[in-house]
Design a protein around this motif. Sequence first.
Motif, PDB file in Angstrom:
ATOM      1  N   ARG A   2      32.603   9.823  74.520  1.00  0.00           N
ATOM      2  CA  ARG A   2      32.573  10.833  73.469  1.00  0.00           C
ATOM      3  C   ARG A   2      31.985  12.110  74.059  1.00  0.00           C
ATOM      4  N   ALA A   3      32.667  13.234  73.828  1.00  0.00           N
ATOM      5  CA  ALA A   3      32.235  14.499  74.425  1.00  0.00           C
ATOM      6  C   ALA A   3      32.355  15.634  73.422  1.00  0.00           C
ATOM      7  N   VAL A   4      31.273  16.408  73.286  1.00  0.00           N
ATOM      8  CA  VAL A   4      31.319  17.612  72.477  1.00  0.00           C
ATOM      9  C   VAL A   4      31.969  18.707  73.308  1.00  0.00           C
ATOM     10  N   PHE A  28      39.316  10.451  76.093  1.00  0.00           N
ATOM     11  CA  PHE A  28      37.967  10.650  75.559  1.00  0.00           C
ATOM     12  C   PHE A  28      38.091  11.003  74.088  1.00  0.00           C
ATOM     13  N   VAL A  29      36.960  10.925  73.385  1.00  0.00           N
ATOM     14  CA  VAL A  29      36.910  11.299  71.972  1.00  0.00           C
ATOM     15  C   VAL A  29      36.280  12.690  71.892  1.00  0.00           C
ATOM     16  N   PRO A  30      37.045  13.675  71.401  1.00  0.00           N
ATOM     17  CA  PRO A  30      36.492  15.031  71.310  1.00  0.00           C
ATOM     18  C   PRO A  30      35.647  15.192  70.053  1.00  0.00           C
ATOM     19  N   LEU A  31      34.586  15.958  70.168  1.00  0.00           N
ATOM     20  CA  LEU A  31      33.710  16.258  69.037  1.00  0.00           C
ATOM     21  C   LEU A  31      33.376  17.742  69.051  1.00  0.00           C
ATOM     22  N   TRP A  32      33.066  18.269  67.875  1.00  0.00           N
ATOM     23  CA  TRP A  32      32.583  19.637  67.715  1.00  0.00           C
ATOM     24  C   TRP A  32      31.910  19.713  66.360  1.00  0.00           C
ATOM     25  N   SER A  33      31.390  20.873  66.047  1.00  0.00           N
ATOM     26  CA  SER A  33      30.727  21.067  64.756  1.00  0.00           C
ATOM     27  C   SER A  33      31.360  22.271  64.068  1.00  0.00           C
ATOM     28  N   PRO A  34      31.084  22.448  62.797  1.00  0.00           N
ATOM     29  CA  PRO A  34      31.588  23.652  62.118  1.00  0.00           C
ATOM     30  C   PRO A  34      31.115  24.933  62.815  1.00  0.00           C
ATOM     31  N   ARG A  35      29.884  24.936  63.288  1.00  0.00           N
ATOM     32  CA  ARG A  35      29.361  26.149  63.933  1.00  0.00           C
ATOM     33  C   ARG A  35      30.068  26.419  65.259  1.00  0.00           C
ATOM     34  N   ILE A  36      30.416  25.376  66.017  1.00  0.00           N
ATOM     35  CA  ILE A  36      31.170  25.571  67.258  1.00  0.00           C
ATOM     36  C   ILE A  36      32.513  26.213  66.939  1.00  0.00           C
ATOM     37  N   LEU A  37      33.179  25.728  65.906  1.00  0.00           N
ATOM     38  CA  LEU A  37      34.473  26.302  65.521  1.00  0.00           C
ATOM     39  C   LEU A  37      34.309  27.741  65.028  1.00  0.00           C
ATOM     40  N   THR A  38      33.213  28.028  64.335  1.00  0.00           N
ATOM     41  CA  THR A  38      32.946  29.398  63.891  1.00  0.00           C
ATOM     42  C   THR A  38      32.724  30.319  65.089  1.00  0.00           C
ATOM     43  N   GLU A  39      32.004  29.836  66.098  1.00  0.00           N
ATOM     44  CA  GLU A  39      31.793  30.644  67.304  1.00  0.00           C
ATOM     45  C   GLU A  39      33.127  30.949  67.991  1.00  0.00           C
ATOM     46  N   ALA A  95      26.154  16.792  69.364  1.00  0.00           N
ATOM     47  CA  ALA A  95      26.321  15.685  70.319  1.00  0.00           C
ATOM     48  C   ALA A  95      25.511  14.472  69.883  1.00  0.00           C
ATOM     49  N   LEU A  96      24.291  14.710  69.451  1.00  0.00           N
ATOM     50  CA  LEU A  96      23.446  13.603  68.997  1.00  0.00           C
ATOM     51  C   LEU A  96      24.014  12.962  67.732  1.00  0.00           C
ATOM     52  N   ALA A  97      24.510  13.767  66.810  1.00  0.00           N
ATOM     53  CA  ALA A  97      25.083  13.244  65.571  1.00  0.00           C
ATOM     54  C   ALA A  97      26.332  12.410  65.840  1.00  0.00           C
ATOM     55  N   GLY A  98      27.065  12.777  66.887  1.00  0.00           N
ATOM     56  CA  GLY A  98      28.304  12.076  67.198  1.00  0.00           C
ATOM     57  C   GLY A  98      28.172  11.001  68.254  1.00  0.00           C
ATOM     58  N   ASP A  99      26.944  10.677  68.638  1.00  0.00           N
ATOM     59  CA  ASP A  99      26.708   9.682  69.690  1.00  0.00           C
ATOM     60  C   ASP A  99      27.489  10.002  70.960  1.00  0.00           C
ATOM     61  N   ALA A 100      27.571  11.281  71.290  1.00  0.00           N
ATOM     62  CA  ALA A 100      28.250  11.717  72.508  1.00  0.00           C
ATOM     63  C   ALA A 100      27.332  11.519  73.704  1.00  0.00           C
ATOM     64  N   SER A 101      27.939  11.357  74.855  1.00  0.00           N
ATOM     65  CA  SER A 101      27.161  11.288  76.085  1.00  0.00           C
ATOM     66  C   SER A 101      27.284  12.590  76.875  1.00  0.00           C
ATOM     67  N   LEU A 102      28.298  13.400  76.532  1.00  0.00           N
ATOM     68  CA  LEU A 102      28.569  14.627  77.287  1.00  0.00           C
ATOM     69  C   LEU A 102      28.722  15.830  76.374  1.00  0.00           C
ATOM     70  N   LEU A 119      17.385  13.438  76.197  1.00  0.00           N
ATOM     71  CA  LEU A 119      18.107  13.097  74.969  1.00  0.00           C
ATOM     72  C   LEU A 119      19.261  12.124  75.218  1.00  0.00           C
ATOM     73  N   GLY A 120      19.406  11.699  76.464  1.00  0.00           N
ATOM     74  CA  GLY A 120      20.511  10.803  76.803  1.00  0.00           C
ATOM     75  C   GLY A 120      21.847  11.513  76.884  1.00  0.00           C
ATOM     76  N   LEU A 121      21.809  12.809  77.180  1.00  0.00           N
ATOM     77  CA  LEU A 121      23.018  13.628  77.261  1.00  0.00           C
ATOM     78  C   LEU A 121      23.185  14.229  78.643  1.00  0.00           C
ATOM     79  N   ARG A 122      24.380  14.679  78.918  1.00  0.00           N
ATOM     80  CA  ARG A 122      24.663  15.405  80.152  1.00  0.00           C
ATOM     81  C   ARG A 122      25.610  16.553  79.833  1.00  0.00           C
ATOM     82  N   ALA A 123      25.274  17.737  80.287  1.00  0.00           N
ATOM     83  CA  ALA A 123      26.182  18.879  80.168  1.00  0.00           C
ATOM     84  C   ALA A 123      27.026  18.916  81.432  1.00  0.00           C
ATOM     85  N   ILE A 124      28.318  19.152  81.256  1.00  0.00           N
ATOM     86  CA  ILE A 124      29.239  19.145  82.386  1.00  0.00           C
ATOM     87  C   ILE A 124      30.229  20.297  82.248  1.00  0.00           C
TER      88      ILE A 124
END
Length: 179
Positions: A2-4, A28-39, A95-102, A119-124
């Motif tokens: 899962r990746a934001v 992969f499973v794509p994730l985003w938030s309303p604010r990401i889409l607004t940006e 990312a945390l809300a979606g249980d993403a790793s990336l 936080l158990g995340l990695r930015a790539i």
Amino acid sequence: MRAVLDANVLFPTILREILTDLAAGGLFVPLWSPRILTEWRHAAARLGPDQDAVAGAEIALLRDRFSGAEMPDNGTRAIDLHFPDPADRHVVEAALAGDASLIVTANLRDFPQHLMASLGLRAIHPDAFLLDLLADHPSAVTTAIQAARDKAAAMGGAMTADEMLKRCRLPRLAKALRG
């Protein structure tokens, strides 16, 4: 996996096309938030009012294509962490809300490794992300790249896949495909 997808990888059309085709293919499973889409929409609007409308339509299509991808970004798990740009905290919360790793982003400096690891995340960077996918799924990645190139050519952007990838700031992926 899962990746934001940060706004800076959704806004460039070609990069978004490649990433979403790979997600639709199950890589992969794509994730985003309303604010990401607004940006993303705000970035497009800076290019003119017609681009704001285009971005709005593209966002609607993306939401329809990936109906479960939108995550809330109003959590508090990262609230006390000191990010270089506190305005990017919402990406981590999604990312945390979606249980993403990336988090796939072109702004790695805004997501320091030590904070992400805590936080158990990695930015790539998208170049590295796509290289990883290429190593595991070469046929799917080359097909997605070719489809994006064909679509760009049909819209008047005739260029080679190599030129297209360089324009998308994916030089390592371009080199790997040449080699």
